[in-house]
Design an enzyme around this catalytic site. Structure first.
Site, PDB file in Angstrom:
ATOM      1  N   PRO A  91       0.824  -1.214   0.000  1.00 51.15           N
ATOM      2  CA  PRO A  91       0.000   0.000   0.000  1.00 51.15           C
ATOM      3  C   PRO A  91       0.863   1.272   0.000  1.00 51.15           C
ATOM      4  O   PRO A  91       0.390   2.339  -0.384  1.00 51.15           O
ATOM      5  CB  PRO A  91      -0.809  -0.099   1.302  1.00 51.15           C
ATOM      6  CG  PRO A  91      -0.756  -1.531   1.703  1.00 51.15           C
ATOM      7  CD  PRO A  91       0.555  -2.057   1.180  1.00 51.15           C
ATOM      8  N   GLU A 118       0.465  -7.184   8.719  1.00 50.47           N
ATOM      9  CA  GLU A 118       0.622  -5.727   8.615  1.00 50.47           C
ATOM     10  C   GLU A 118       1.671  -5.329   7.586  1.00 50.47           C
ATOM     11  O   GLU A 118       1.805  -4.151   7.252  1.00 50.47           O
ATOM     12  CB  GLU A 118       0.964  -5.127   9.980  1.00 50.47           C
ATOM     13  CG  GLU A 118      -0.174  -5.210  10.994  1.00 50.47           C
ATOM     14  CD  GLU A 118      -1.493  -4.654  10.481  1.00 50.47           C
ATOM     15  OE1 GLU A 118      -1.516  -3.484  10.070  1.00 50.47           O
ATOM     16  OE2 GLU A 118      -2.497  -5.403  10.485  1.00 50.47           O
ATOM     17  N   ARG A 156      -0.814  -8.970 -21.157  1.00 54.16           N
ATOM     18  CA  ARG A 156      -1.478  -8.442 -22.351  1.00 54.16           C
ATOM     19  C   ARG A 156      -0.503  -7.708 -23.260  1.00 54.16           C
ATOM     20  O   ARG A 156      -0.784  -7.526 -24.450  1.00 54.16           O
ATOM     21  CB  ARG A 156      -2.603  -7.472 -21.961  1.00 54.16           C
ATOM     22  CG  ARG A 156      -3.708  -8.096 -21.147  1.00 54.16           C
ATOM     23  CD  ARG A 156      -4.770  -7.073 -20.761  1.00 54.16           C
ATOM     24  NE  ARG A 156      -5.486  -6.545 -21.920  1.00 54.16           N
ATOM     25  CZ  ARG A 156      -5.248  -5.398 -22.507  1.00 54.16           C
ATOM     26  NH1 ARG A 156      -4.310  -4.589 -22.047  1.00 54.16           N
ATOM     27  NH2 ARG A 156      -5.938  -5.023 -23.553  1.00 54.16           N
ATOM     28  N   ASP A 171      -6.820   0.358 -29.482  1.00 51.81           N
ATOM     29  CA  ASP A 171      -6.398   0.876 -28.183  1.00 51.81           C
ATOM     30  C   ASP A 171      -5.708   2.221 -28.342  1.00 51.81           C
ATOM     31  O   ASP A 171      -5.979   3.154 -27.604  1.00 51.81           O
ATOM     32  CB  ASP A 171      -5.418  -0.087 -27.496  1.00 51.81           C
ATOM     33  CG  ASP A 171      -6.152  -1.211 -26.754  1.00 51.81           C
ATOM     34  OD1 ASP A 171      -7.391  -1.220 -26.813  1.00 51.81           O
ATOM     35  OD2 ASP A 171      -5.471  -2.041 -26.139  1.00 51.81           O
TER      36      ASP A 171
END
Ligand code: 9D3
Length: 254
Positions: A91, A118, A156, A171
């Site tokens: 994170p 954690e 991809r 795209d």
């Protein structure tokens, strides 16, 4: 020669095997373009209970991943794949966006460190990790799903895996915009019709309609993306036309 390898260090290797057997990942693996492997971190422990976590110095709730098993797993992976780039999904990492992916594909091999609890001991980040990436500002329970998200986005882009070069061209045409709406048969269902232009066979008109709908959606749903998209004159022109439309017509499907 070793094919490109994605190696995931995790307490839940089963999650990775399922992904590797499905869709484009499976295709890349079957084409020998890619090896996807998962290593069980408990296999790098030395106590009878196969412990991977411990209490945090300084106190507080939750547990922290120990240095020793992760360090042993990373060092073994680096020994097998000497040119590997070691990514910690965290994170606290840089938030991943599409434009970051090509640089990651330049590395011949990637090792993904998926933490639980954690998080991992900071001394691993200092000495053993090359980069930290987050997939967005929401709380998950570990790094496995972020590792799969990153692998999926990368696969991809491996040349020859997506197969359809038309998709790539489309795209880039619509790059930086949300997608236009899609329809398939039947032509009419429960009173809902397909926009007539899509049945016209007029490919130039269809392309213009799709661009306009893509710009319209991007303006209403993701105005933040318009800042960059407006650098392209064809998009700026369409956006100005939409701005001049009467309000009923410019109301997006709300
Ligand atoms: C609620 C726990 N948080 C206390 C302030 C810290 C926390 C620790 C571990 C939050 C999430 C996690 C597990 N998440 C990941 O390992 C993770 C993650 C994520 O949760 N969101 C977006 N990207 C990522 S990459 C790795």
């Amino acid at each position: 020669m070793t094919p490109r390898t994605f190696c995931v260090l995790t307490l839940f290797p089963e999650l990775i095997g399922t992904f590797a057997g499905i869709g484009l990942a499976r295709k890349a693996v079957s084409q020998s373009q890619l090896i996807i492997e998962a290593r069980q971190l408990r296999n790098y422990t030395s106590d009878a209970r196969r412990t991977v976590d411990d209490v945090p110095y300084g106190g507080g709730p939750g547990m922290v991943m120990q240095v020793a098993p992760l360090r042993a797993a990373i060092r073994e992976a680096r020994a097998r794949l000497p040119q590997a780039h070691v990514i910690h999904l965290s994170p606290q990492g840089r938030r991943l966006e599409q434009h970051h992916l090509p640089a990651l594909l330049e590395f011949p091999h990637l090792v993904f460190v998926a933490g639980r609890y954690e998080g991992i001991d900071e001394r691993l980040v200092e000495r053993d990790i090359d980069a930290e990436w987050s997939i967005g500002d929401y709380v998950l329970s570990g790094g496995e799903l972020p590792a799969l998200v990153l692998m999926d986005a990368l696969i991809r882009l491996i040349p020859g895996v997506m197969g359809d070069p038309d998709s790539a061209r489309c795209d880039s045409f619509m790059d930086g915009l949300l997608d236009f709406p899609h329809y398939t048969r039947p032509e009419l269902i429960d009173g809902q019709a397909v926009p007539p232009v899509l049945l016209s066979g007029n490919h130039a008109e269809i392309a213009r309609w799709r661009l306009r709908e893509a710009v319209r959606r991007t303006m209403t749903r993701r105005p933040d993306l318009m800042v960059t998209a407006l650098d392209r004159p064809e998009i700026a022109r369409v956006a100005a036309e939409i701005g001049r439309e009467n309000p009923e017509k410019s109301a997006d499907e709300a």
